[in-house]
Design a protein around this motif. Structure first.
Motif, PDB file in Angstrom:
ATOM      1  N   UNK A  63       0.786  -1.033   0.056  1.00  0.00           N
ATOM      2  CA  UNK A  63      -0.121  -0.047   0.010  1.00  0.00           C
ATOM      3  C   UNK A  63       0.950   1.349   0.014  1.00  0.00           C
ATOM      4  N   UNK A  64       1.955   1.065   0.537  1.00  0.00           N
ATOM      5  CA  UNK A  64       3.060   2.356   0.628  1.00  0.00           C
ATOM      6  C   UNK A  64       3.377   2.732  -0.947  1.00  0.00           C
ATOM      7  N   UNK A  65       3.141   1.966  -1.887  1.00  0.00           N
ATOM      8  CA  UNK A  65       3.516   2.600  -3.178  1.00  0.00           C
ATOM      9  C   UNK A  65       2.393   3.006  -3.949  1.00  0.00           C
ATOM     10  N   UNK A  66       1.093   2.804  -3.520  1.00  0.00           N
ATOM     11  CA  UNK A  66       0.068   3.216  -4.259  1.00  0.00           C
ATOM     12  C   UNK A  66      -0.325   4.821  -4.089  1.00  0.00           C
ATOM     13  N   UNK A  67      -0.681   5.325  -5.270  1.00  0.00           N
ATOM     14  CA  UNK A  67      -1.107   6.538  -5.328  1.00  0.00           C
ATOM     15  C   UNK A  67      -2.391   6.984  -4.692  1.00  0.00           C
ATOM     16  N   UNK A  68      -2.580   8.267  -3.990  1.00  0.00           N
ATOM     17  CA  UNK A  68      -3.803   8.493  -3.412  1.00  0.00           C
ATOM     18  C   UNK A  68      -5.055   8.061  -4.536  1.00  0.00           C
ATOM     19  N   UNK A  69      -6.067   7.739  -3.559  1.00  0.00           N
ATOM     20  CA  UNK A  69      -7.261   7.316  -4.401  1.00  0.00           C
ATOM     21  C   UNK A  69      -8.467   8.097  -4.464  1.00  0.00           C
ATOM     22  N   UNK A  70      -9.262   8.175  -5.345  1.00  0.00           N
ATOM     23  CA  UNK A  70     -10.461   8.978  -5.475  1.00  0.00           C
ATOM     24  C   UNK A  70     -11.596   8.075  -5.243  1.00  0.00           C
ATOM     25  N   UNK A  92      -5.936   7.902   1.290  1.00  0.00           N
ATOM     26  CA  UNK A  92      -6.947   8.728   1.440  1.00  0.00           C
ATOM     27  C   UNK A  92      -6.543  10.222   1.239  1.00  0.00           C
ATOM     28  N   UNK A  93      -7.595  10.753   0.526  1.00  0.00           N
ATOM     29  CA  UNK A  93      -7.404  12.243   0.295  1.00  0.00           C
ATOM     30  C   UNK A  93      -8.788  12.761   0.894  1.00  0.00           C
ATOM     31  N   UNK A  94      -8.645  14.080   0.842  1.00  0.00           N
ATOM     32  CA  UNK A  94      -9.927  14.782   1.613  1.00  0.00           C
ATOM     33  C   UNK A  94     -11.535  14.133   1.126  1.00  0.00           C
ATOM     34  N   UNK A  95     -11.339  13.926  -0.166  1.00  0.00           N
ATOM     35  CA  UNK A  95     -12.667  13.527  -0.730  1.00  0.00           C
ATOM     36  C   UNK A  95     -12.519  12.217  -1.275  1.00  0.00           C
ATOM     37  N   UNK A  96     -11.806  11.406  -0.857  1.00  0.00           N
ATOM     38  CA  UNK A  96     -11.880   9.871  -1.298  1.00  0.00           C
ATOM     39  C   UNK A  96     -13.244   9.220  -0.826  1.00  0.00           C
ATOM     40  N   UNK A  97     -13.885   8.380  -1.709  1.00  0.00           N
ATOM     41  CA  UNK A  97     -14.853   7.682  -1.406  1.00  0.00           C
ATOM     42  C   UNK A  97     -14.690   6.399  -1.191  1.00  0.00           C
ATOM     43  N   UNK A  98     -15.011   5.542  -0.190  1.00  0.00           N
ATOM     44  CA  UNK A  98     -14.872   4.226   0.120  1.00  0.00           C
ATOM     45  C   UNK A  98     -16.094   3.517   0.088  1.00  0.00           C
ATOM     46  N   UNK A  99     -16.226   2.672  -0.731  1.00  0.00           N
ATOM     47  CA  UNK A  99     -17.378   1.645  -0.583  1.00  0.00           C
ATOM     48  C   UNK A  99     -17.218   0.027  -0.227  1.00  0.00           C
ATOM     49  N   UNK A 100     -17.623  -0.540   0.683  1.00  0.00           N
ATOM     50  CA  UNK A 100     -17.702  -1.891   1.025  1.00  0.00           C
ATOM     51  C   UNK A 100     -18.536  -2.588   0.236  1.00  0.00           C
ATOM     52  N   UNK A 101     -18.186  -3.550  -0.558  1.00  0.00           N
ATOM     53  CA  UNK A 101     -19.217  -4.333  -1.276  1.00  0.00           C
ATOM     54  C   UNK A 101     -19.190  -5.838  -0.803  1.00  0.00           C
TER      55      UNK A 101
END
Length: 307
Positions: A63-70, A92-101
């Motif tokens: 996860x440390x090499x992953x870019x910030x997510x939208x 996480x960014x300020x407006x990152x959306x997270x959806x558990x599926x």
């Protein structure tokens, strides 16, 4: 948008694969031989709607090499959700959306506890799929779809942004006006067929056609309905009848993933399904004898799988 998929099993592999295959920027968080195969050959999806191979922007277990997510889709098993939510923190960014599926009634609550409710949408999916081999996802039943919505039932601009991602990917999706009801309705179905399926070790079709097991399915669903109502979920009065009709329309030879996990000696979502209803029933002073029996009978196998 940068879309990150946490967990690349049947659910994350199919929906993440579809998004990646539509030329969107997708990172897959996977592990082991499955990850190695994806990195070398791409993600192969075998589907009743057509096969494809996709090469995501990134596939990694770091996860440390992953870019910030939208947008982040958490597609692990329900018992892995708190750990998966912790994994999301660095991207996480300020407006990152997270959806558990994944299946389960309280996954959005678990994610909100870790990341804060402002990031979280409620969500569910419907699909029969699994990992067939490392790097290979098999979608073998049901027209895949995703339902998502704001936990407070509001209509927001970010819902449309998510819908644009899913529309471009080319799978059915819809914005829910009451995602809690939709989650509990799906939860009622999957918990009802999973527990009894694991106990009887037969298919959904076999359980439904047998008068005795069909009655147990209905009793299981009725208890879930009563617990949901006690918790303030606005489930419709005819939901048990509708779920039983839905069960009757499933492919005869189909089985639920929890059933397959238990039968194959893997850790399962037992405690998050029937066990959750038992626990919440005690809190709400609602009797759940059928779910209690199913959970108690399966618990020794679950404990053995977790040694």
């Amino acid at each position: 948008m940068h879309i990150v998929i946490i967990g690349v099993g049947g659910v994350g592999g199919y929906f993440g694969g579809k998004i990646s295959n539509s030329n969107q920027k997708v990172t897959l968080i996977a592990r082991g031989k499955h990850l190695e195969a994806i990195q070398k050959k791409g993600l192969q999806v075998k589907s009743i709607n057509g096969d494809f191979i996709t090469h995501p922007f990134l596939a990694t277990d770091r996860i440390d090499i992953v870019e910030k997510a939208d947008l982040v889709l958490i597609c692990t098993k329900s018992w892995q959700v708190p750990e998966a939510a912790e994994l999301v923190k660095p991207i996480l960014k300020e407006d990152t959306i997270v959806i558990p599926l994944q299946n389960g009634a309280d996954n959005a609550e678990k994610v909100s506890t870790v990341l804060g409710v402002k990031h979280v949408l409620g969500g569910l999916c419907r699909i029969y799929s699994k990992i067939e081999a490392p790097g290979v996802i098999s979608h073998f039943g049901h027209q895949p779809d995703v339902v998502f919505g704001e936990l407070d039932k509001s209509k927001t601009n970010r819902l449309q942004k998510v819908k644009e991602v899913f529309d471009q990917a080319g799978f059915n999706n819809s914005i829910s006006g009451d995602i809690e009801v939709d989650i509990w309705s799906k939860f009622m179905f999957i918990t009802t067929v999973s527990g009894l399926g694991a106990l009887t070790r037969v298919t959904i079709g076999e359980m439904y056609e047998n008068k005795g097991t069909r009655h147990v399915l209905e009793q299981t669903a009725t208890e879930i309905y009563k617990v949901g109502i006690a918790k303030g979920v606005s489930l419709p009065e005819d939901i048990v009848d509708r779920i039983m009709t839905f069960i009757g329309k499933q492919p005869y030879e189909s089985t639920a993933s929890m059933q397959r996990d238990i039968m194959e000696g893997r850790p399962s979502e037992l405690d998050n399904f029937n066990g959750f209803i038992v626990k919440e029933g005690i809190k709400a002073e609602v009797l759940t004898p059928v779910n209690t029996f199913i959970h108690s009978c399966l618990q020794p196998m679950e404990a053995k799988a977790r040694i």
